[in-house]
Write a protein that holds these residues in place. Structure first.
Motif, mmCIF file in Angstrom:
data_model
loop_
_atom_site.group_PDB
_atom_site.id
_atom_site.type_symbol
_atom_site.label_atom_id
_atom_site.label_comp_id
_atom_site.label_asym_id
_atom_site.label_seq_id
_atom_site.Cartn_x
_atom_site.Cartn_y
_atom_site.Cartn_z
ATOM 1 N N UNK A 150 13.589 14.135 -12.533
ATOM 2 C CA UNK A 150 12.464 14.612 -11.729
ATOM 3 C C UNK A 150 11.402 13.525 -11.676
ATOM 4 N N UNK A 151 10.872 13.281 -10.496
ATOM 5 C CA UNK A 151 9.890 12.214 -10.391
ATOM 6 C C UNK A 151 9.059 12.305 -9.130
ATOM 7 N N UNK A 152 8.466 11.175 -8.766
ATOM 8 C CA UNK A 152 7.620 11.072 -7.576
ATOM 9 C C UNK A 152 8.205 10.030 -6.630
ATOM 10 N N UNK A 153 8.292 10.394 -5.361
ATOM 11 C CA UNK A 153 8.728 9.465 -4.327
ATOM 12 C C UNK A 153 7.503 8.918 -3.608
ATOM 13 N N UNK A 154 7.443 7.605 -3.473
ATOM 14 C CA UNK A 154 6.345 6.958 -2.763
ATOM 15 C C UNK A 154 6.860 6.376 -1.444
ATOM 16 N N UNK A 155 6.111 6.641 -0.371
ATOM 17 C CA UNK A 155 6.339 5.968 0.902
ATOM 18 C C UNK A 155 5.351 4.806 0.952
ATOM 19 N N UNK A 156 5.870 3.623 1.282
ATOM 20 C CA UNK A 156 5.045 2.421 1.287
ATOM 21 C C UNK A 156 4.811 1.929 2.704
ATOM 22 N N UNK A 157 3.757 1.129 2.874
ATOM 23 C CA UNK A 157 3.329 0.694 4.200
ATOM 24 C C UNK A 157 4.345 -0.195 4.892
ATOM 25 N N UNK A 158 5.251 -0.803 4.139
ATOM 26 C CA UNK A 158 6.264 -1.659 4.758
ATOM 27 C C UNK A 158 7.517 -0.888 5.179
ATOM 28 N N UNK A 159 7.463 0.470 5.070
ATOM 29 C CA UNK A 159 8.578 1.285 5.522
ATOM 30 C C UNK A 159 9.604 1.634 4.469
ATOM 31 N N UNK A 167 0.831 -1.214 0.000
ATOM 32 C CA UNK A 167 0.000 0.000 0.000
ATOM 33 C C UNK A 167 0.862 1.260 0.000
ATOM 34 N N UNK A 168 0.400 2.250 -0.772
ATOM 35 C CA UNK A 168 1.035 3.564 -0.779
ATOM 36 C C UNK A 168 0.488 4.375 0.390
ATOM 37 N N UNK A 169 1.382 4.960 1.199
ATOM 38 C CA UNK A 169 0.941 5.776 2.330
ATOM 39 C C UNK A 169 1.113 7.270 2.063
ATOM 40 N N UNK A 170 2.109 7.652 1.233
ATOM 41 C CA UNK A 170 2.314 9.039 0.852
ATOM 42 C C UNK A 170 2.992 9.103 -0.508
ATOM 43 N N UNK A 171 2.811 10.222 -1.213
ATOM 44 C CA UNK A 171 3.467 10.429 -2.500
ATOM 45 C C UNK A 171 3.923 11.876 -2.588
ATOM 46 N N UNK A 172 5.141 12.068 -3.102
ATOM 47 C CA UNK A 172 5.718 13.408 -3.218
ATOM 48 C C UNK A 172 6.156 13.672 -4.660
ATOM 49 N N UNK A 173 5.252 14.182 -5.496
ATOM 50 C CA UNK A 173 5.625 14.517 -6.871
ATOM 51 C C UNK A 173 6.480 15.776 -6.923
ATOM 52 N N UNK A 174 7.587 15.726 -7.686
ATOM 53 C CA UNK A 174 8.456 16.883 -7.822
ATOM 54 C C UNK A 174 9.829 16.707 -7.219
#
Length: 327
Positions: free
Chosen positions: A75-84, A52-59
């Protein structure tokens, strides 16, 4: 039904990056748009690599050193996932490579990744017939100095032809590189005259009556990927290899591909980020003041905002008239 995409990632967090010199290996993960809303983010149960995606940071940005010693900033998007874990995927058209981490930049505002808006560079494919002063010519046969015909037959001198090729392995690993197929006649009035393959972000001219009613302009440009909600237009997963061509003029122009009105390379600041580094170097060599010249960054026609594009295509999907009224 959830939509699944495959894209390329580096495993890192630009906000808390690894030490300079850390090796980054490219990973290919599935992104599942669980609620099929066209966005990958924290809501709707969206997942990456099954988590699961918990947060996303585009830019966010990541700068790396490649094997040949050159540097690349993505340049892209960083995803924080539920498994850390945290993973980063490009949204500027870059194709990631195994590389060595140099530095990073980060944003503090969360958002989403738009799977249709943020994946892939704008360009035409080999085999496409382009209208010139000598009649239709294959895009791969065009060269600097070729004369292409624009609206009402106006002559436009081609300044550069840039190209990028992708093999079957790359297409299989990175789904955003696959072209959109616009079947002959799918735009209306017999256009395009033959099947037309373009990249996801290559824009097509639309001039149905709905365009005027919505925007106050008779014509607008909309990315091909947006049109895939309409009959006869789809991402072609059967393509085994592809060569994309960028046609560069002194300014953004309307040209004709397989008889249908489309665009040349749009060199606005955001669009430039989707041009591969070697092609961008060549482009800036010929146009050294590219980022400073207002006429180089103005689109030939209005380009609606993302939400407006979605609304337009939704309305056109229920219309009884062609979405392209004339060539």
């Amino acid at each position: 039904m959830p939509a699944t995409y495959t894209d390329q990632f580096w495993v890192l967090d630009p906000y808390a990056p690894p030490p300079a010199g850390t090796a980054l290996a490219v990973q290919n993960y599935d992104l599942v748009d669980q609620d099929d809303d066209g966005d990958i983010g924290r809501f709707g149960g969206d997942t990456i690599n099954g988590v699961d995606v918990t947060r996303a940071y585009p830019g966010d940005t990541v700068t790396v050193t490649l094997d040949d010693g050159s540097s690349m900033t993505v340049t892209g998007t960083t995803f924080y996932l539920a498994n850390g874990t945290q993973v980063f995927t490009p949204t500027d058209g870059s194709v990631l490579q195994d590389a060595t981490f140099s530095s990073s930049g980060f944003v503090t505002t969360t958002g989403v990744l738009d799977v249709s808006e943020d994946l892939g560079p704008p360009c035409l494919t080999s085999g496409t017939l382009i209208q010139t002063d000598e009649g239709p010519r294959l895009v791969e046969d065009l060269e600097s100095g070729s004369i292409l015909l624009g609206p009402e037959g106006q002559s436009q001198t081609l300044r550069m032809v840039l190209k990028t090729s992708f093999c079957a392995r790359q297409l299989g690993e990175i789904s955003k590189l696959l072209p959109v197929r616009i079947v002959a006649g799918a735009l209306g009035n017999g256009l395009p005259k033959r099947d037309l393959l373009v990249s996801r972000q290559h824009r097509m001219l639309l001039n149905a009556p709905m365009v005027k009613r919505m925007f106050g302009h008779a014509e607008v440009l909309v990315p091909a990927i947006r049109l895939t909600d309409l009959p006869g237009i789809y991402v072609d997963h059967s393509v085994k290899s592809v060569t994309y061509y960028h046609l560069v003029f002194d300014q953004h122009e309307i040209i004709y591909a397989e008889g249908a009105a489309t665009e040349s390379l749009y060199t606005g600041p955001e669009a430039l980020r989707s041009v591969p580094d070697d092609a961008l170097s060549e482009l800036l060599l010929m146009f050294p003041d590219l980022k400073r010249r207002p006429e180089m960054t103005e689109p030939a026609l209005p380009i609606p905002e993302r939400a407006e594009q979605k609304e337009l295509i939704s309305r056109l999907g229920g219309a009884i008239y062609p979405i392209l009224q004339r060539a």
